[in-house]
Design an enzyme around this catalytic site. Structure first.
Site, mmCIF file in Angstrom:
data_model
loop_
_atom_site.group_PDB
_atom_site.id
_atom_site.type_symbol
_atom_site.label_atom_id
_atom_site.label_comp_id
_atom_site.label_asym_id
_atom_site.label_seq_id
_atom_site.Cartn_x
_atom_site.Cartn_y
_atom_site.Cartn_z
ATOM 1 N N ARG A 82 34.508 58.631 22.183
ATOM 2 C CA ARG A 82 36.091 58.329 22.676
ATOM 3 C C ARG A 82 36.251 57.400 23.577
ATOM 4 O O ARG A 82 35.280 57.281 24.759
ATOM 5 C CB ARG A 82 36.642 59.833 22.972
ATOM 6 C CG ARG A 82 37.115 60.721 21.971
ATOM 7 C CD ARG A 82 38.292 60.145 20.864
ATOM 8 N NE ARG A 82 38.495 60.877 19.903
ATOM 9 C CZ ARG A 82 37.994 61.113 18.755
ATOM 10 N NH1 ARG A 82 37.019 60.252 18.528
ATOM 11 N NH2 ARG A 82 38.384 61.955 17.786
ATOM 12 N N GLY A 107 26.157 67.954 21.009
ATOM 13 C CA GLY A 107 26.200 68.638 19.911
ATOM 14 C C GLY A 107 25.409 68.188 18.512
ATOM 15 O O GLY A 107 24.362 67.496 18.389
ATOM 16 N N GLU A 136 42.828 52.122 22.641
ATOM 17 C CA GLU A 136 42.599 51.537 21.481
ATOM 18 C C GLU A 136 43.793 51.642 20.356
ATOM 19 O O GLU A 136 44.597 52.645 20.607
ATOM 20 C CB GLU A 136 41.371 51.995 20.506
ATOM 21 C CG GLU A 136 41.309 53.608 20.075
ATOM 22 C CD GLU A 136 39.850 53.899 19.577
ATOM 23 O OE1 GLU A 136 38.957 53.637 20.167
ATOM 24 O OE2 GLU A 136 40.029 54.545 18.723
ATOM 25 N N HIS A 185 36.321 51.625 15.666
ATOM 26 C CA HIS A 185 36.142 53.008 15.566
ATOM 27 C C HIS A 185 36.080 53.414 14.108
ATOM 28 O O HIS A 185 36.854 53.955 13.189
ATOM 29 C CB HIS A 185 37.705 53.713 15.921
ATOM 30 C CG HIS A 185 37.587 55.107 16.271
ATOM 31 N ND1 HIS A 185 38.278 55.597 17.138
ATOM 32 C CD2 HIS A 185 36.725 56.159 15.473
ATOM 33 C CE1 HIS A 185 38.073 56.807 17.210
ATOM 34 N NE2 HIS A 185 36.983 57.216 16.171
ATOM 35 N N ILE A 186 34.887 52.661 13.534
ATOM 36 C CA ILE A 186 34.521 53.196 12.236
ATOM 37 C C ILE A 186 32.950 53.899 12.253
ATOM 38 O O ILE A 186 32.449 53.936 10.963
ATOM 39 C CB ILE A 186 34.079 51.748 11.274
ATOM 40 C CG1 ILE A 186 33.103 50.893 12.260
ATOM 41 C CG2 ILE A 186 35.588 50.984 11.180
ATOM 42 C CD1 ILE A 186 32.814 49.522 11.437
HETATM 43 C C1 8YV Z 1 37.846 59.580 12.773
HETATM 44 C C2 8YV Z 1 36.696 60.147 14.674
HETATM 45 O O1 8YV Z 1 37.791 58.540 11.684
HETATM 46 O O2 8YV Z 1 36.251 62.479 13.704
HETATM 47 C C3 8YV Z 1 36.402 61.895 14.596
HETATM 48 O O3 8YV Z 1 36.740 62.616 15.989
HETATM 49 O O4 8YV Z 1 36.457 59.919 16.009
HETATM 50 C C4 8YV Z 1 36.729 59.481 13.500
HETATM 51 O O5 8YV Z 1 35.739 60.161 12.701
HETATM 52 C C5 8YV Z 1 39.111 59.140 13.667
HETATM 53 O O6 8YV Z 1 39.057 60.127 14.811
HETATM 54 C C6 8YV Z 1 40.272 59.261 12.749
HETATM 55 O O7 8YV Z 1 40.813 60.773 12.654
#
Ligand code: 8YV
Length: 330
Positions: A240, A156, A269, A287-288
């Protein structure tokens, strides 16, 4: 008629809250308390809109307990936390925040891949432990990124941005696998070639996962897939948790069946599989991927724009379920 009420599930920029307050009665969560699903549901009572993050589960039970809900704005591009068919069936509009985080997340994916390949975190931990006493010819030798084969699973927007970095910046050979192939012109512009999944795994020097999570992608990388990779390969997951079988990955890293991994997302997580914490050859981040100030602001503002449009009777810019527009108000 009074103004619509909304719930903001997590703490977010004060400016975004102020903007939302110009349109709605807002209950926010400035203290960023962890609400249980039951508490989220109870607080949602009487609210027409929900400003959510990927951490809140929006399912049939929540929707049935809140039949007044009309819109959910997810501050994330991924929306596997939302039961989209359940929302559509109930006429609830759902939006996400694509595009604004593409380049930022691709930067992070590349950083994580490079950190894994060049053993950045592992060698830094060694230095901090005070164990560095002398140079040696094979100390923390890793594998090259430039000129190597970059293998992208999922193609994507973020996958394409990573492909561009690899091909144009690092002279990498780029292969990808995705359900739908890009148009030949796009492949040419990116310098990327479609291959089947088995070829992708077998030829990868650096495998990067950027596909959405769904039942179909659950454990897309498990023991069998890891066994088909080169022992010198790295694996990076910025997509994910649950796409990778974390226990199987930890075993492959421990036994050096692949060289290293970079992980920003985890099954369950913020819990991290203890076996991953115990292996040295993995870089772990909380998750940053989208976490730059500018991008988080853009995500928050876009989620607000979507919610304002959805509850104002306009079509939101990032509507995921246009079919819901056709449903009679409940
Ligand atoms: C978010 C993410 O910070 O956009 C997404 O899908 O995984 C991250 O950018 C997180 O999901 C919080 O909503």
């Amino acid at each position: 008629m009074g103004r619509a009420a909304i719930l903001v599930a997590r703490a977010v920029f004060p400016q975004t809250i102020e903007r939302l307050r110009r349109h709605f009665e807002v209950e926010d969560n400035a203290a960023d308390q962890a609400w249980s699903p039951a508490e989220l549901s109870a607080r949602l009572h009487g609210k027409a809109g929900l400003f959510a993050t990927a951490g809140e589960r929006i399912d049939a039970a929540l929707l049935d307990a809140n039949p007044q809900l009309r819109a959910v704005a997810n501050m994330a591009v991924g929306y596997n936390n939302v039961d989209l068919p359940a929302c559509t069936a109930r006429g609830v509009l759902v939006t996400n925040t694509p595009d604004v985080l593409t380049e930022t997340t691709a930067d992070f994916g590349f950083a994580l891949m490079m950190a894994a390949a060049r053993r950045l975190a592992e060698s830094e931990r060694f230095l901090r432990r005070g164990e560095w006493s002398r140079w040696s010819y094979d100390m923390y030798t890793g594998s090259d990124v430039h000129g190597a084969t970059l293998a992208i699973l999922g193609m994507g927007r973020i996958g394409q941005a990573i492909a561009r970095r690899g091909a144009l910046g690092f002279g990498m050979r780029v292969i990808y696998h995705n359900r739908s192939r890009l148009a030949p012109g796009q492949e040419e512009a990116l310098g990327a070639r479609w291959v089947d999944k088995a070829t992708l795994l077998a030829e990868a020097d650096h495998l990067v996962l950027v596909l959405p999570y769904s039942a179909a992608s659950h454990h897309a990388i498990g023991a069998a897939e890891l066994a088909s990779m080169k022992p010198t390969a790295t694996l990076t997951n910025i997509a994910r948790g649950g796409i990778v079988d974390d226990a199987a990955l930890a075993a492959a890293l421990r036994e050096r069946r692949i060289a290293a991994a970079g992980l920003d997302v985890f099954e369950g997580e913020p819990q991290v599989h203890p076996d991953l914490l115990a292996v040295p050859n993995v870089v772990l981040t909380p998750h940053i991927g989208s976490a730059t100030v500018a991008t988080r602001r853009a995500m928050a503002e876009l989620a607000a724009t979507n919610l304002i449009a959805a509850l104002g009777g306009a079509t939101p810019p990032n509507l995921l379920n246009p079919e819901a527009l056709g449903h009679a108000a409940r």
